[in-house]
Design an enzyme around this catalytic site. Structure first.
Site, mmCIF file in Angstrom:
data_model
loop_
_atom_site.group_PDB
_atom_site.id
_atom_site.type_symbol
_atom_site.label_atom_id
_atom_site.label_comp_id
_atom_site.label_asym_id
_atom_site.label_seq_id
_atom_site.Cartn_x
_atom_site.Cartn_y
_atom_site.Cartn_z
ATOM 1 N N GLY A 69 0.763 -1.244 0.000
ATOM 2 C CA GLY A 69 0.000 0.000 0.000
ATOM 3 C C GLY A 69 0.793 1.293 0.000
ATOM 4 C CG PHE A 105 -12.658 -0.555 3.180
ATOM 5 C CD1 PHE A 105 -11.571 -1.196 3.740
ATOM 6 C CD2 PHE A 105 -12.838 -0.647 1.802
ATOM 7 C CE1 PHE A 105 -10.681 -1.926 2.974
ATOM 8 C CE2 PHE A 105 -11.963 -1.377 1.015
ATOM 9 C CZ PHE A 105 -10.889 -2.017 1.598
ATOM 10 C CB VAL A 106 -10.342 4.907 2.538
ATOM 11 C CG1 VAL A 106 -11.299 5.815 3.295
ATOM 12 C CG2 VAL A 106 -9.164 4.528 3.438
ATOM 13 C CG ASP A 116 -1.161 1.882 3.178
ATOM 14 O OD1 ASP A 116 -0.881 1.497 4.332
ATOM 15 O OD2 ASP A 116 -1.638 1.117 2.324
ATOM 16 C CG ASP A 176 -7.859 -0.501 10.435
ATOM 17 O OD1 ASP A 176 -8.552 -0.031 11.336
ATOM 18 O OD2 ASP A 176 -8.295 -1.358 9.644
ATOM 19 N NE ARG A 210 -2.150 -2.824 -4.261
ATOM 20 C CZ ARG A 210 -2.224 -3.098 -2.967
ATOM 21 N NH1 ARG A 210 -2.207 -2.120 -2.089
ATOM 22 N NH2 ARG A 210 -2.327 -4.339 -2.539
HETATM 23 P P1 IMP Z 1 -3.546 -2.418 10.750
HETATM 24 O O1 IMP Z 1 -2.533 -3.487 11.023
HETATM 25 O O2 IMP Z 1 -4.932 -2.874 11.160
HETATM 26 O O3 IMP Z 1 -3.202 -1.073 11.327
HETATM 27 O O4 IMP Z 1 -3.692 -2.279 9.194
HETATM 28 C C1 IMP Z 1 -2.701 -1.845 8.389
HETATM 29 C C2 IMP Z 1 -2.895 -2.306 6.978
HETATM 30 O O5 IMP Z 1 -4.236 -2.700 6.685
HETATM 31 C C3 IMP Z 1 -2.604 -1.177 6.028
HETATM 32 O O6 IMP Z 1 -1.246 -1.110 5.712
HETATM 33 C C4 IMP Z 1 -3.467 -1.515 4.831
HETATM 34 O O7 IMP Z 1 -2.774 -2.410 3.984
HETATM 35 C C5 IMP Z 1 -4.646 -2.241 5.419
HETATM 36 N N1 IMP Z 1 -5.816 -1.327 5.594
HETATM 37 C C6 IMP Z 1 -6.256 -0.792 6.745
HETATM 38 N N2 IMP Z 1 -7.339 -0.020 6.544
HETATM 39 C C7 IMP Z 1 -7.583 -0.059 5.211
HETATM 40 C C8 IMP Z 1 -8.581 0.565 4.368
HETATM 41 O O8 IMP Z 1 -9.469 1.322 4.803
HETATM 42 N N3 IMP Z 1 -8.475 0.299 3.040
HETATM 43 C C9 IMP Z 1 -7.525 -0.529 2.498
HETATM 44 N N4 IMP Z 1 -6.585 -1.125 3.246
HETATM 45 C C10 IMP Z 1 -6.615 -0.895 4.596
#
Ligand code: IMP
Length: 189
Positions: free
Chosen positions: A58, A166-167, A114, A117, A179
């Site tokens: 990402g 979700f984005v 990127d 979350d 992407r």
């Molecule tokens: P985390 O480990 O939950 O913080 O998520 C991190 C990864 O989840 C990011 O690097 C993205 O690849 C993916 N991600 C999290 N939220 C989104 C979203 O809203 N759209 C697309 N990918 C996401």
């Protein structure tokens, strides 16, 4: 086509894998903020030759723009983590799919994501990278979903704080698509 634009120029609505997304952050707004982040990093790291580590897949679009907004010497490397796959919520499981190549011992490291979350990916990376004994370790996230955060991770540079939705676009995918969009779109409820 699995992704459809409903109009020209900067479309207000796009469809991806049969779901509708509306414009959330347009390309010009993103570019203005990336330029500011680049200026801040250039100021904070003057004389330090930082190494920016992009998290694949990402972060590659954001990192490409960010390094061109940085006006001091800097290096780049990548690591790859497992992502959402074709889902819209985090599985909570993080795997390392590609390690960094650079030797970061005694280097000033900036991890470039990127989006943060749950924070689990960032926490996982920081633990791994700390083991290499960098001189300093800081984080850059274009987007931060603060309400979704399950583990507190230090975020030093944040582009935009966004709601827990979700984005897609600007490097962020849904089922590997979107992407290549210059703007960021949010899922319509
Ligand atoms: P985390 O480990 O939950 O913080 O998520 C991190 C990864 O989840 C990011 O690097 C993205 O690849 C993916 N991600 C999290 N939220 C989104 C979203 O809203 N759209 C697309 N990918 C996401």
């Amino acid at each position: 086509m699995a992704c459809t634009f409903f109009s020209h120029a900067v479309p207000e609505v796009v469809e991806c894998h049969g779901e509708r997304f509306r414009l959330f952050l347009d390309a010009a707004t993103i570019q203005r903020r990336v330029a500011e982040l680049g200026q801040e990093i250039s100021r904070d790291y003057a004389g330090k030759r930082p190494i920016l580590i992009g998290v694949l897949n990402g972060a590659f679009v954001f990192l490409a723009d960010l390094i061109r907004a940085i006006t001091i010497d800097c290096e780049v490397d990548f690591l790859k983590l497992s992502s959402y796959g074709a889902e819209k919520v985090s599985s909570g499981q993080v795997y390392e799919l590609k390690k960094i190549d650079a030797d970061i011992r005694n280097r000033h490291v900036l991890v470039v994501e990127d989006i943060v979350d749950t924070g689990l990916s960032m926490q996982f990376m920081l633990e791994r990278l700390k083991a290499h004994e960098p001189a300093s370790l800081a984080t850059v996230a274009l987007l931060h979903k603060a309400e979704a955060t399950r583990v507190e991770v230090p975020l030093d540079y944040v582009g935009f704080r966004i709601p827990n939705q979700f984005v897609i676009g600007y490097g962020l995918d849904y089922g590997q698509l979107a992407r290549n969009f210059s703007s960021i779109y949010v899922l319509e409820n």
